[in-house]
Design a protein around this motif. Structure first.
Motif, PDB file in Angstrom:
ATOM      1  N   GLY A  50       0.773  -1.233   0.000  1.00 24.73           N
ATOM      2  CA  GLY A  50       0.000   0.000   0.000  1.00 24.73           C
ATOM      3  C   GLY A  50       0.804   1.282   0.000  1.00 24.73           C
ATOM      4  O   GLY A  50       0.315   2.316   0.443  1.00 24.73           O
ATOM      5  N   HIS A  51       2.021   1.227  -0.528  1.00 19.77           N
ATOM      6  CA  HIS A  51       2.831   2.453  -0.509  1.00 19.77           C
ATOM      7  C   HIS A  51       2.674   3.313  -1.755  1.00 19.77           C
ATOM      8  O   HIS A  51       3.244   4.392  -1.821  1.00 19.77           O
ATOM      9  N   GLY A  52       1.939   2.829  -2.736  1.00 18.75           N
ATOM     10  CA  GLY A  52       1.445   3.718  -3.780  1.00 18.75           C
ATOM     11  C   GLY A  52       2.320   3.998  -4.981  1.00 18.75           C
ATOM     12  O   GLY A  52       2.004   4.897  -5.765  1.00 18.75           O
ATOM     13  N   TYR A  97       0.103   3.546  -8.451  1.00 19.96           N
ATOM     14  CA  TYR A  97      -0.822   4.594  -8.916  1.00 19.96           C
ATOM     15  C   TYR A  97      -0.130   5.934  -9.053  1.00 19.96           C
ATOM     16  O   TYR A  97      -0.612   6.809  -9.767  1.00 19.96           O
ATOM     17  N   CYS A 139      -6.355   4.851  -6.021  1.00 19.98           N
ATOM     18  CA  CYS A 139      -6.170   4.303  -4.677  1.00 19.98           C
ATOM     19  C   CYS A 139      -7.437   4.501  -3.860  1.00 19.98           C
ATOM     20  O   CYS A 139      -8.238   5.394  -4.118  1.00 19.98           O
ATOM     21  N   ASP A 140      -7.576   3.643  -2.849  1.00 19.92           N
ATOM     22  CA  ASP A 140      -8.699   3.817  -1.934  1.00 19.92           C
ATOM     23  C   ASP A 140      -8.273   4.686  -0.750  1.00 19.92           C
ATOM     24  O   ASP A 140      -7.134   5.181  -0.714  1.00 19.92           O
ATOM     25  N   ASP A 141      -9.155   4.868   0.218  1.00 21.67           N
ATOM     26  CA  ASP A 141      -8.866   5.754   1.344  1.00 21.67           C
ATOM     27  C   ASP A 141      -7.732   5.262   2.223  1.00 21.67           C
ATOM     28  O   ASP A 141      -7.155   6.029   3.001  1.00 21.67           O
ATOM     29  N   SER A 142      -7.404   3.976   2.109  1.00 20.32           N
ATOM     30  CA  SER A 142      -6.317   3.405   2.899  1.00 20.32           C
ATOM     31  C   SER A 142      -5.000   3.363   2.139  1.00 20.32           C
ATOM     32  O   SER A 142      -3.997   2.887   2.671  1.00 20.32           O
ATOM     33  N   GLY A 143      -5.004   3.818   0.903  1.00 17.14           N
ATOM     34  CA  GLY A 143      -3.779   3.833   0.113  1.00 17.14           C
ATOM     35  C   GLY A 143      -3.531   2.575  -0.687  1.00 17.14           C
ATOM     36  O   GLY A 143      -2.444   2.413  -1.271  1.00 17.14           O
ATOM     37  N   TYR A 144      -4.513   1.716  -0.764  1.00 19.51           N
ATOM     38  CA  TYR A 144      -4.352   0.493  -1.541  1.00 19.51           C
ATOM     39  C   TYR A 144      -4.891   0.702  -2.956  1.00 19.51           C
ATOM     40  O   TYR A 144      -5.787   1.523  -3.182  1.00 19.51           O
TER      41      TYR A 144
END
Ligand code: SF4
Length: 77
Positions: free
Chosen positions: A24-26, A29, A38-43
């Protein structure tokens, strides 16, 4: 040969996320916002179920290449 649009279809592909491997470090994207959000959690959230445009397939290849967790794969669809 038809002149339907300006795209070249080289084969439909599908981008797949292994959520158990994703950290989930992005980076994906950040590099390829055309195909990954990404979603609200960064995934990552995949924007297209199937990839048909060359530019989307190229962006997906870049996302796969930049992922340090090897959580993304690009499959034939
Ligand atoms: S770059 Fe890889 S590990 Fe990082 S958010 Fe994207 S899929 Fe997950």
């Amino acid at each position: 040969m038809t002149d339907r649009d300006n795209t070249t279809h080289v084969g439909t592909r599908r981008l797949v996320v292994d959520r158990s491997a994703c950290a989930g470090h992005g980076l994906c994207y950040g590099r390829s916002p055309q195909v990954v959000d990404c979603d609200d959690s960064g995934y990552p959230v995949l924007l297209h179920e199937l990839l048909e445009l060359d530019e989307h397939i190229a962006a997906a290849e870049e996302a796969v290449a930049v992922c340090p967790e090897r959580a993304l794969t690009l499959e034939s669809a």
